[in-house]
Design a protein around this motif. Structure first.
Motif, mmCIF file in Angstrom:
data_model
loop_
_atom_site.group_PDB
_atom_site.id
_atom_site.type_symbol
_atom_site.label_atom_id
_atom_site.label_comp_id
_atom_site.label_asym_id
_atom_site.label_seq_id
_atom_site.Cartn_x
_atom_site.Cartn_y
_atom_site.Cartn_z
ATOM 1 N N TYR A 1 1.434 5.223 -7.744
ATOM 2 C CA TYR A 1 0.247 5.762 -8.405
ATOM 3 C C TYR A 1 0.258 7.296 -8.399
ATOM 4 O O TYR A 1 -0.128 7.934 -9.386
ATOM 5 C CB TYR A 1 -1.032 5.255 -7.750
ATOM 6 C CG TYR A 1 -2.269 5.782 -8.441
ATOM 7 C CD1 TYR A 1 -2.684 5.243 -9.651
ATOM 8 C CD2 TYR A 1 -2.980 6.861 -7.917
ATOM 9 C CE1 TYR A 1 -3.785 5.751 -10.324
ATOM 10 C CE2 TYR A 1 -4.081 7.377 -8.576
ATOM 11 C CZ TYR A 1 -4.482 6.824 -9.778
ATOM 12 O OH TYR A 1 -5.558 7.339 -10.449
ATOM 13 N N TRP B 1 -3.704 0.373 -5.927
ATOM 14 C CA TRP B 1 -2.760 -0.566 -5.317
ATOM 15 C C TRP B 1 -3.375 -1.958 -5.207
ATOM 16 O O TRP B 1 -2.679 -2.972 -5.382
ATOM 17 C CB TRP B 1 -2.226 -0.053 -3.986
ATOM 18 C CG TRP B 1 -3.043 -0.309 -2.746
ATOM 19 C CD1 TRP B 1 -3.885 0.554 -2.125
ATOM 20 C CD2 TRP B 1 -3.061 -1.507 -1.948
ATOM 21 N NE1 TRP B 1 -4.438 -0.021 -1.010
ATOM 22 C CE2 TRP B 1 -3.946 -1.284 -0.876
ATOM 23 C CE3 TRP B 1 -2.423 -2.740 -2.046
ATOM 24 C CZ2 TRP B 1 -4.211 -2.248 0.093
ATOM 25 C CZ3 TRP B 1 -2.680 -3.708 -1.079
ATOM 26 C CH2 TRP B 1 -3.567 -3.460 -0.035
ATOM 27 N N GLY C 1 5.959 -0.548 -9.695
ATOM 28 C CA GLY C 1 4.572 -0.082 -9.648
ATOM 29 C C GLY C 1 4.336 1.031 -10.645
ATOM 30 O O GLY C 1 3.344 1.032 -11.378
ATOM 31 N N THR D 1 8.395 0.461 -5.718
ATOM 32 C CA THR D 1 7.827 1.721 -6.209
ATOM 33 C C THR D 1 8.109 1.891 -7.687
ATOM 34 O O THR D 1 7.257 2.361 -8.447
ATOM 35 C CB THR D 1 8.395 2.911 -5.424
ATOM 36 O OG1 THR D 1 8.265 2.664 -4.013
ATOM 37 C CG2 THR D 1 7.650 4.188 -5.758
ATOM 38 N N GLN E 1 0.808 -1.215 0.000
ATOM 39 C CA GLN E 1 0.000 0.000 0.000
ATOM 40 C C GLN E 1 0.852 1.282 0.000
ATOM 41 O O GLN E 1 0.637 2.162 -0.839
ATOM 42 C CB GLN E 1 -0.980 0.000 1.181
ATOM 43 C CG GLN E 1 -2.010 1.122 1.148
ATOM 44 C CD GLN E 1 -1.506 2.420 1.766
ATOM 45 O OE1 GLN E 1 -0.544 2.418 2.531
ATOM 46 N NE2 GLN E 1 -2.146 3.523 1.421
ATOM 47 N N LEU F 1 3.006 1.313 -3.523
ATOM 48 C CA LEU F 1 2.197 1.466 -4.726
ATOM 49 C C LEU F 1 1.369 2.743 -4.687
ATOM 50 O O LEU F 1 0.988 3.271 -5.737
ATOM 51 C CB LEU F 1 1.305 0.242 -4.930
ATOM 52 C CG LEU F 1 2.059 -1.072 -5.190
ATOM 53 C CD1 LEU F 1 1.080 -2.209 -5.481
ATOM 54 C CD2 LEU F 1 3.062 -0.928 -6.336
#
Length: 357
Positions: free
Chosen positions: A154, A310, A183, A180, A147, A150
């Protein structure tokens, strides 16, 4: 109560110590950690402890010694608060220790903030604690591991889209093997008809791993930076490796339209005074993008998007993530040392579990 102290000046030096539990005051609650994740993100917290303020969240009272923040789940085991009941499980930002005393205050959305005075001026996103259901420990592990990382991935994606990728036709992600980094690569690959190319930079040892993600249009090792196409570009630096950054800047020259600094996982090769060609790197601070979106949109919209994003990637996490569970806070030092030294396997996601269901 045990905690792992980290030296401010040499973040690879840690020591485990036992201290008396803090006495509860009026309106306070004691949270006992059940599990937390350790990733390269925590190394960044330590490396930028004063520059960004991470050392200020959980003061130790010992000169030169800090508590690295971690993300995890804890249970309320004692409470003098009318708002927070014993037995409540809270996901959030904790010290690398067995417990934390907070002054809980409802955030008006079902969660809580720590209203202790010294955290009042710190970024709000780190002061929120979210109630979670008791259940599968694996869910706690995945949440703690993915969480925070990601969410940053995002927000980087959202920031790039918000700025039309600064007019670039290729986006270069340094340390693409990091959680990271990968992602961001995956979020960038999602839009249909995208007009930019995704290039992942990584070490030779991690090349196959990054290629296997299937998100990058091209994967180059750090020794191949000179092969970067001469096109308008954005560089997103996840590692803080000054030599790599200098090579990217010199190779692309005027084609580099923006250079963003995100993490400092390669903290030992971070040299702030290095003179770089072209654009000046700017630090990306995820809470700032959250704050911007909260002003532009209704409260809670960006948070909902982050949660959906996520969880979307977490569905196939088993294809690129191996969760390694370690028992007891005493194991945290070795895991942290491997992350700080850069010797950790990028597929591994490390969780320290302090309680057994």
């Amino acid at each position: 109560m045990q905690r792992l102290l980290t030296d401010h000046k040499n973040i690879t030096e840690t020591r485990l110590e036992t201290v008396p539990s803090e006495l509860l005051g009026s309106g306070q609650a004691r949270l006992k950690l059940s599990s937390f994740a350790l990733t390269s993100n925590n190394v960044t917290y330590a490396a930028s402890g004063f520059a960004i303020g991470y050392w200020h969240f959980f003061p130790t009272g010992i000169e030169g010694q800090g508590l690295v923040p971690v993300w995890g789940t804890a249970e309320v085991v004692e409470s003098n608060s009318d708002d927070l009941a014993v037995g409540t499980l809270l996901y959030g930002f904790y010290p690398l220790a067995e417990e934390l005393v907070i002054t809980p205050q409802s955030d008006g959305h079902g969660g809580f903030v720590d209203a202790v005075a010294h955290r009042a001026e710190l970024p709000a996103v780190y002061n929120r604690y979210t109630p979670v259901r008791a259940g599968d420990a694996d869910q706690d592990h995945i949440r703690a591991l993915l969480q925070p990382l990601l969410a940053t991935s995002y927000l980087l994606f959202d920031w790039l889209m918000d700025n039309d990728c600064f007019g670039a036709k290729q986006i270069i992600i340094g340390s693409a093997s990091s959680k990271t980094g990968l992602g961001l690569c995956k979020y960038l690959a999602e839009p249909e008809g995208r007009e930019y190319k995704i290039i992942g930079l990584t070490s030779e040892g991690n090349r196959d791993f990054v290629q296997g993600l299937g998100a990058c249009d091209q994967v180059l090792t750090y020794d191949e930076i000179a092969q970067l196409p001469s096109e308008d570009s954005v560089y997103v630096d996840m590692s803080g490796n000054a030599q790599v950054k200098a090579q990217v800047h010199s190779t692309l020259g005027a084609h580099l339209k923006h250079s963003s600094a995100v993490g400092i996982s390669h903290w030992d090769q971070f040299q702030p005074q290095v003179v770089l060609e072209g654009v000046k790197p700017q630090f990306f601070f995820a809470p700032a993008q959250i704050a911007k979106r909260r002003e532009e949109w209704a409260p809670g919209v960006i948070e909902k998007q982050i949660t959906q994003a996520w969880k979307r990637l977490a569905k196939d996490a088993s294809s690129w993530l191996d969760v390694q569970v370690h028992g007891g806070i005493g194991q945290a030092a070795d895991v942290y040392d491997a992350l700080a030294s850069g010797s950790a396997n990028p597929r591994d996601g490390h969780v320290i579990r302090l309680s057994v269901d």
